[in-house]
Design a protein around this motif. Structure first.
Motif, PDB file in Angstrom:
ATOM      1  N   UNK A  26      -7.614   2.362   2.830  1.00 17.96           N
ATOM      2  CA  UNK A  26      -9.122   2.617   3.719  1.00 17.96           C
ATOM      3  C   UNK A  26      -9.859   0.678   2.846  1.00 17.96           C
ATOM      4  N   UNK A  27      -9.454   0.845   2.023  1.00 19.24           N
ATOM      5  CA  UNK A  27     -10.261  -1.231   1.432  1.00 19.24           C
ATOM      6  C   UNK A  27      -8.974  -1.867   2.399  1.00 19.24           C
ATOM      7  N   UNK A  28      -7.211  -1.613   2.763  1.00 24.68           N
ATOM      8  CA  UNK A  28      -7.036  -2.198   3.417  1.00 24.68           C
ATOM      9  C   UNK A  28      -6.776  -2.213   4.913  1.00 24.68           C
ATOM     10  N   UNK A  29      -7.833  -1.108   5.204  1.00 26.62           N
ATOM     11  CA  UNK A  29      -7.841  -1.241   6.265  1.00 26.62           C
ATOM     12  C   UNK A  29      -8.612  -1.949   6.841  1.00 26.62           C
ATOM     13  N   UNK A  30     -10.336  -1.607   6.023  1.00 27.32           N
ATOM     14  CA  UNK A  30     -11.132  -2.816   6.504  1.00 27.32           C
ATOM     15  C   UNK A  30     -11.164  -3.814   6.975  1.00 27.32           C
ATOM     16  N   UNK A  31     -10.017  -4.351   5.281  1.00 30.80           N
ATOM     17  CA  UNK A  31      -9.623  -6.244   5.675  1.00 30.80           C
ATOM     18  C   UNK A  31      -9.097  -5.753   7.003  1.00 30.80           C
ATOM     19  N   UNK A  32      -8.037  -5.724   6.897  1.00 25.90           N
ATOM     20  CA  UNK A  32      -7.581  -5.718   8.143  1.00 25.90           C
ATOM     21  C   UNK A  32      -8.147  -5.502  10.003  1.00 25.90           C
ATOM     22  N   UNK A  33      -9.178  -4.216   9.923  1.00 24.05           N
ATOM     23  CA  UNK A  33     -10.209  -5.054  11.083  1.00 24.05           C
ATOM     24  C   UNK A  33     -10.550  -5.759  10.736  1.00 24.05           C
ATOM     25  N   UNK A  34     -11.379  -6.265   9.946  1.00 24.53           N
ATOM     26  CA  UNK A  34     -11.905  -6.979   9.897  1.00 24.53           C
ATOM     27  C   UNK A  34     -11.936  -8.460   9.984  1.00 24.53           C
ATOM     28  N   UNK A  35     -10.452  -8.960   9.718  1.00 29.70           N
ATOM     29  CA  UNK A  35      -9.428 -10.036  10.486  1.00 29.70           C
ATOM     30  C   UNK A  35      -9.501  -9.640  11.952  1.00 29.70           C
ATOM     31  N   UNK A  36      -9.487  -9.035  12.178  1.00 30.51           N
ATOM     32  CA  UNK A  36      -9.185  -9.275  13.814  1.00 30.51           C
ATOM     33  C   UNK A  36      -7.250  -8.225  13.866  1.00 30.51           C
ATOM     34  N   UNK A  37      -7.007  -8.223  12.861  1.00 36.55           N
ATOM     35  CA  UNK A  37      -5.735  -7.270  12.575  1.00 36.55           C
ATOM     36  C   UNK A  37      -5.265  -6.479  13.855  1.00 36.55           C
ATOM     37  N   UNK A  38      -6.469  -5.381  13.417  1.00 37.18           N
ATOM     38  CA  UNK A  38      -5.771  -3.987  14.240  1.00 37.18           C
ATOM     39  C   UNK A  38      -5.869  -2.786  12.516  1.00 37.18           C
ATOM     40  N   UNK A  39      -6.405  -2.014  13.488  1.00 36.48           N
ATOM     41  CA  UNK A  39      -5.787  -0.765  11.977  1.00 36.48           C
ATOM     42  C   UNK A  39      -4.384  -0.592  11.846  1.00 36.48           C
ATOM     43  N   UNK A  40      -3.701  -0.927  13.013  1.00 37.21           N
ATOM     44  CA  UNK A  40      -2.169  -0.926  12.970  1.00 37.21           C
ATOM     45  C   UNK A  40      -1.321  -1.981  11.827  1.00 37.21           C
ATOM     46  N   UNK A  41      -2.072  -2.937  11.595  1.00 41.03           N
ATOM     47  CA  UNK A  41      -1.403  -3.995  11.076  1.00 41.03           C
ATOM     48  C   UNK A  41      -2.194  -3.399   9.345  1.00 41.03           C
ATOM     49  N   UNK A  42      -2.136  -1.785   8.983  1.00 50.31           N
ATOM     50  CA  UNK A  42      -2.552  -1.699   7.528  1.00 50.31           C
ATOM     51  C   UNK A  42      -1.354  -1.003   7.726  1.00 50.31           C
ATOM     52  N   UNK A  43      -0.701   0.461   8.463  1.00 46.89           N
ATOM     53  CA  UNK A  43       0.041   1.052   8.294  1.00 46.89           C
ATOM     54  C   UNK A  43       1.180   1.163   7.347  1.00 46.89           C
ATOM     55  N   UNK A  44       1.691  -0.601   7.768  1.00 51.24           N
ATOM     56  CA  UNK A  44       3.147  -0.670   6.178  1.00 51.24           C
ATOM     57  C   UNK A  44       1.981  -0.621   4.609  1.00 51.24           C
ATOM     58  N   UNK A  45       0.670  -0.246   4.336  1.00 49.07           N
ATOM     59  CA  UNK A  45       0.439   0.056   2.768  1.00 49.07           C
ATOM     60  C   UNK A  45       0.521   1.171   2.446  1.00 49.07           C
ATOM     61  N   UNK A  46      -0.258   2.213   3.728  1.00 48.39           N
ATOM     62  CA  UNK A  46       0.220   3.315   3.286  1.00 48.39           C
ATOM     63  C   UNK A  46       1.525   3.768   3.681  1.00 48.39           C
TER      64      UNK A  46
END
Length: 453
Positions: free
Chosen positions: A74-94
């Motif tokens: 979720x920490x990375x999700x908030x960063x990705x969404x905040x940067x305008x990258x969308x939630x899909x951009x953080x799936x690789x983290x999980x």
């Protein structure tokens, strides 16, 4: 070419990462960017590295770790969404964290390093994605592909010499290189980390390898200050000082840089610039070779004061010790056999004190050491004292100034503090004072008032 490293507070959220990217793009000489894991967003927040250690611990102890895993993602999700990258951009983290959790490693130490490294690794991938998103040519660089080879001392690795030749090729890359700090790989291909704060070391190693003009280290302060701001109100900033001075101050509790940071750049005489991500207009503090740091006559001969707690003194007495050839070597060999490094060893003609960090010398080791000293060296007495603190008064100008030690001891005496020991190296860059831990703050204030007010 500049190598620039950003600490955890500079990457704590999307807004901070935007600042980082603006800083990088404002100077086209900044070609290699080293990143830490996201740090605290506010005082009561938790650093991502600490969350990863908790995740690893729960996995090793067969505890339910689902909530901890989701909190990290979720920490990375908030960063990705905040940067305008969308939630899909953080799936690789999980997916990355899941793969690490399910990996087959043959020791707890290896597993913990594998998990800890995920913070920097995934941050670097996300930062590279954002640079690409805003139209910049940037590439995430895997430390294994780059050739960042470390010793297999898990959690406390050292750089192998061949690493520098491996990393030199980064200089020729056209893209902006985003490099995760804190970890590398053993020659066996295992993930290995430096000790905490080791992203500073990563940046320094890369700067040395590519022969950078300067190594910029961005943190959350405008300058390095001459004393701890938590003890001294509004301490004076330091505009510049030498590698040797910074090394002494880092050793004794200055937390601006990891204590091993300066070695690689020292060898190549590359200047280090401490800057503030939140105030990039500030010139910051420069750490330079001694030959570039001749101070103006009349400037303060003392550049800084630092203190650190948690030391033990092993005091050894033996009549006619000075006539016994090899006594000091045999004494230190006893510590070496237990894997304990010493910090200082002030001595008299019939006595010597060996100072070690308490965390490096647990009770069982200490008992074996003192027993061996009594039996092997046949000494008159061995006394162990706990609760020692070390205060370092540092400045190259002290060697050319009469009366520094006298002023320091008088100031400490006026604070009604008993000095347990004093040690000054022949280079006279620093003077070490040993006091009881309870007297540290009084001593620091007294020394600051004497030399800086």
């Amino acid at each position: 070419m500049k190598v620039v490293k950003f600490g955890g507070s500079s990457l704590a959220d999307a807004n901070q990462i935007r600042k980082v990217c603006d800083i990088v793009l404002s100077d086209r000489e900044r070609r290699i960017v080293v990143v830490s894991a996201p740090g605290k967003r506010f005082d009561s927040d938790i650093k991502v590295t600490d969350m990863l250690i908790e995740l690893a611990s729960k996995k090793l102890n067969n505890e339910d770790y689902a909530e901890t895993l989701e909190n990290i993602v979720d920490r990375y999700r908030q960063i990705a969404i905040g940067l305008g990258l969308g939630e899909d951009a953080v799936e690789f983290v999980k997916q990355d964290l899941t793969d690490r959790l399910n990996s087959n490693v043959d020791s707890d130490a290896k597993f913990i390093d594998l998990m800890k490294a995920a913070g920097e690794d995934n941050t670097a991938k996300l930062v590279a994605k954002y640079f690409n998103f805003i139209g910049e040519k940037a590439v995430y660089m895997n430390p294994k592909d780059a050739g960042m080879l470390l010793s297999n001392d898990y959690g406390n690795a050292r750089v192998l010499k061949k690493t520098y030749d491996n990393l030199a090729k980064l200089r020729d890359m056209e893209e902006l290189v985003i490099f995760p700090g804190f970890f590398g790989y053993s020659e066996d291909g295992e993930v290995v980390t430096f000790s905490r704060g080791g992203s500073d070391v990563t940046g320094s190693v890369i700067a040395a390898a590519v022969n950078a003009t300067v190594y910029e280290n961005f943190t959350d302060v405008d300058y390095v200050f001459c004393a701890n701001p938590k003890v001294i109100k509004d301490p004076k900033p330091i505009s510049y000082f030498t590698y040797e001075e910074m090394r002494e101050l880092s050793y004794a509790g200055f937390n601006v840089l990891h204590e091993e940071t300066l070695e690689p750049v020292y060898r190549k005489k590359i200047a280090v610039n401490i800057r503030n991500t939140n105030n990039p207009q500030s010139p910051g503090t420069m750490i330079v070779p001694a030959e570039r740091a001749e101070r103006v006559s009349g400037e303060n001969p003392v550049v800084g004061i630092a203190a650190d707690k948690g030391f033990i003194t092993v005091h050894v007495e033996k009549y006619m010790m000075n006539r016994e050839i090899g006594f000091g070597r045999r004494l230190l060999t006893i510590f070496e056999k237990e894997g304990v490094s010493y910090e200082h060893a002030p001595s008299g003609i019939d006595s010597i004190s060996v100072i070690v960090k308490e965390r490096n010398c647990p009770k069982d080791k200490l008992e074996r050491i003192t027993d061996a000293i009594r039996k092997e060296l046949e000494v008159d007495d061995v006394v162990v004292e706990h609760g020692l603190a070390i205060i370092m008064l540092v400045g190259r100008g002290m060697s050319r100034t009469v009366g520094i030690a006298s002023r320091a001891t008088s100031a400490i005496a006026r604070a009604n503090v008993n000095i347990r020991m004093i040690n000054q190296g022949s280079s006279e860059v620093s003077i070490m004072f040993g006091v009881h831990e309870d007297d540290v703050e009084k001593s620091l204030i007294a020394l600051y008032d004497e030399f800086f007010r």
